[in-house]
Design a protein around this motif. Sequence first.
Motif, PDB file in Angstrom:
ATOM      1  N   ASN A  69      26.431  45.608  29.602  1.00 17.87           N
ATOM      2  CA  ASN A  69      25.503  44.707  28.903  1.00 17.87           C
ATOM      3  C   ASN A  69      24.751  43.802  29.892  1.00 17.87           C
ATOM      4  N   TYR A  70      24.690  44.219  31.174  1.00 10.13           N
ATOM      5  CA  TYR A  70      23.848  43.554  32.162  1.00 10.13           C
ATOM      6  C   TYR A  70      22.404  43.681  31.691  1.00 10.13           C
ATOM      7  N   GLN A  79      22.652  40.580  30.332  1.00  9.18           N
ATOM      8  CA  GLN A  79      23.141  39.500  29.464  1.00  9.18           C
ATOM      9  C   GLN A  79      24.405  38.850  30.034  1.00  9.18           C
ATOM     10  N   PRO A 111      20.229  35.640  32.540  1.00  8.27           N
ATOM     11  CA  PRO A 111      19.722  37.018  32.606  1.00  8.27           C
ATOM     12  C   PRO A 111      18.562  37.216  33.582  1.00  8.27           C
ATOM     13  N   SER A 151      20.033  48.575  30.573  1.00 12.08           N
ATOM     14  CA  SER A 151      20.659  47.915  31.717  1.00 12.08           C
ATOM     15  C   SER A 151      20.693  48.850  32.927  1.00 12.08           C
TER      16      SER A 151
END
Length: 155
Positions: free
Chosen positions: A53-54, A56, A102, A7
Amino acid sequence: MSAEAQSALLLRRQLKELSKNPVEGFSAGLADDGNIYECEGGFFKALLSFPTNYPQMPPKMRFTSEMWHPNVYPDGEVCISILHPPGDDKWGYEDAAERWLPIHTVETIVLSVVSMLSGPNDESPANIEAAKEWRENNKEFKRRCRAIVRKTLEG
């Protein structure tokens, strides 16, 4: 490579691309050179905070400058569909396709927020008073916004 490292790499790439091809009327950079997960920018200062968690999950955006807008909470938090978590809206207001996906990038987020600022959605307001003024007394709404712009320029 861990999900967090992926990420961070993705964010670095997207921010580099945004600096090469900026969105008209918007500039952005890291709030702190040591933290890739927080970007700051714009005429009205805003903080874009990305989760580890980028891509997502979406980032959160909060204006740190004073704002008067139907889709910005009084504390500055931006309320826009693409920054809402993925999946169906439990209240049935938003279609899953309107929410976070995403495939969104820093650029698509910025473009969406710039569009939101110029064309408020007053059907689902974050700031009820601003939405009411936008609908019922647009002349006063615009006067108040111009005053905030002048204050921002002076500050």
